[in-house]
Scaffold this active site. Structure first.
Site, PDB file in Angstrom:
ATOM      1  CG  PHE A   1      -4.095  -5.699   2.983  1.00  0.00           C
ATOM      2  CD1 PHE A   1      -4.489  -5.582   1.904  1.00  0.00           C
ATOM      3  CD2 PHE A   1      -2.937  -5.010   3.432  1.00  0.00           C
ATOM      4  CE1 PHE A   1      -3.783  -4.476   0.895  1.00  0.00           C
ATOM      5  CE2 PHE A   1      -2.390  -4.050   2.525  1.00  0.00           C
ATOM      6  CZ  PHE A   1      -2.745  -3.906   1.268  1.00  0.00           C
ATOM      7  CG  ASP A   2      -0.692  -6.517   6.947  1.00  0.00           C
ATOM      8  OD1 ASP A   2      -1.918  -6.275   6.930  1.00  0.00           O
ATOM      9  OD2 ASP A   2      -0.016  -5.771   7.945  1.00  0.00           O
ATOM     10  CB  THR A   3      -0.460 -12.826   5.363  1.00  0.00           C
ATOM     11  OG1 THR A   3      -0.487 -12.624   6.886  1.00  0.00           O
ATOM     12  CG2 THR A   3       0.176 -14.063   4.987  1.00  0.00           C
TER      13      THR A   3
ATOM     14  CE1 TYR B   1      -0.725  -1.846   9.753  1.00  0.00           C
ATOM     15  CE2 TYR B   1       0.685  -2.462   7.743  1.00  0.00           C
ATOM     16  CZ  TYR B   1      -0.072  -2.902   9.016  1.00  0.00           C
ATOM     17  OH  TYR B   1      -0.262  -3.906   9.321  1.00  0.00           O
TER      18      TYR B   1
END
Length: 407
Positions: free
Chosen positions: A201-203, A109
């Site tokens: 979310f990424d972390t 993404y």
């Protein structure tokens, strides 16, 4: 039972006709102005420079402007472009839905502003396609990264990543860069465990991957800040802090199935090394050296403080005795990982034996020095450092035998 690492299979070099190897998701919310230029530029880059079939998925998470119409027009105009429409906001929610529905073996993404130079896209996903790595992230904090952004965002970004290192023991360098990729088989196992649906979310995904023993590949990127960014920094920071607290509690309480993930991904302990290289020896040597440097500095300081009132030999005895006890305790805990009182007495007796050898070496060296040359503090310190190096090697061997002894 010792588990070994089973390397993952690489993506087929010649996939079936029409099947995409890479799916690049572009999550958007009210981006009718930027979406068209972004997708056309991304599509042109992939067509010209990416050697595998690809697709682009526009993940529209509840836009209320003309974004859905622009996305549909792009899907009609460009081959390999698809649209996923969600009824609720949240970048994490959009990525979860798009990645879960994609048939591609490698998922990526990037943010719609394309702040990251697209030249880093192939280096980002290549280790995933080959099977070498499980996740990949672009990092703006590497020495070779070139970044253009304001001081405020620079401080916030570095502060956030330092917070992650302190609170969650994160070892990856840049959690927030909107330029990431993951293998689909890894995503299928991790996504159900990620609770956040927004910017954290990424972390959360990266921390889970790290704790599961997965390999995270980092790519230095060129990155130019988008001055039109609509991220609410204060609200995002508060949400991130809540996420750190929630994830930290889950890690402390054992609520996450990390052992199962390690076993499933084949990331259990490595097999024992050959007999001539005992298990854990490189790490033990590094930690023993660090403790040794600290002990030597403390020893020299104590020697200098006691040299005047006591004389050279008594000062050497006192300094060596005090640092020997502290050295044994530090090596017991830090170098060899031994805790509790079990065998502590035997370990300290072994340390005293090493102390006696060190005393013999250093006292003998001082005696030889004083008998052959005029006394001098500089010469005394030089001789003592050399004698301590020899004593340190003997200390390591004796302590390692003591700590690894099993009755």
């Amino acid at each position: 039972m010792t588990e070994t690492y089973a390397p993952r299979a690489a993506v087929q070099a010649r996939p079936a006709a029409g099947s995409a190897v890479l799916d690049v998701v572009v999550p958007v919310y009210n981006e009718e102005a930027d979406l068209g230029p972004c997708v056309r530029r991304l599509h042109a880059h992939l067509t010209a420079h990416f050697p595998y079939p690809f697709r682009i998925t526009v993940a529209d998470n509840a836009s209320v402007d003309g974004t859905p119409a622009v996305a549909r027009a792009l899907a009609d105009e460009l081959p390999g472009v698809g649209v996923l429409r969600l009824d609720e906001k949240g970048r994490g929610r959009a990525l979860r839905a798009a990645w879960s529905a994609s048939p591609a073996p490698v998922l990526a993404y990037m943010d719609v502003d394309l702040s990251t130079d697209l030249a880093a896209l192939l280096p980002l996903v290549a280790p995933l396609i080959s099977g070498h790595s499980d996740l990949a992230i672009g990092t703006r904090l590497a020495r070779t990264s070139r970044v253009v952004r304001g001081a405020k965002r620079e401080v916030i970004s570095r502060g956030y990543n330092l917070l992650l290192r302190g609170a969650l023991a994160a070892r990856f360098s840049d959690a927030q860069c909107g330029f990431k990729a993951i293998r689909a088989d890894v995503a299928a196992e991790l996504l159900p465990l990620v609770r956040d649906t927004g910017w954290f979310f990424d972390t959360e995904l990266l921390v889970l991957a790290q704790r599961a023993g997965l390999r995270i590949h980092e790519v230095p990127v060129d990155w130019v800040d988008d001055p039109d960014s609509r991220v609410d920094i204060v609200a995002t920071a508060l949400a991130d802090l809540r996420g750190i607290g929630r994830l930290g509690r889950a890690l402390v309480t054992g609520a996450l199935p990390l052992a199962r993930l390690r076993a499933q991904f084949g990331r259990g302990p490595l097999p024992a090394p050959p007999g001539q290289v005992p298990a854990g020896l490189p790490r033990q040597l590094a930690r023993f050296a660090a403790v040794g440097v600290a002990s030597t500095l403390a020893y020299l300081l104590l020697f200098l403080l006691a040299r005047g009132p006591l004389g050279a030999q008594p000062a050497n005895l006192l300094a060596l005795l005090l640092t020997a006890v502290a050295n044994t305790a530090a090596n017991r805990r830090l170098t060899f990982g031994v805790t509790g009182r079990r065998h502590a007495g035997r370990h300290h007796l072994q340390g005293l034996l090493a102390f006696a050898l060190g005393l013999a070496l250093t006292s003998g060296s001082l005696a030889v020095l004083h008998a052959t040359t005029p006394p001098g503090r500089g010469r005394e310190l030089t001789v003592l450092v050399a004698a301590n190096l020899a004593a340190t090697a003997l200390r390591f061997l004796l302590l390692r035998l003591a700590m690894h002894h099993r009755p």
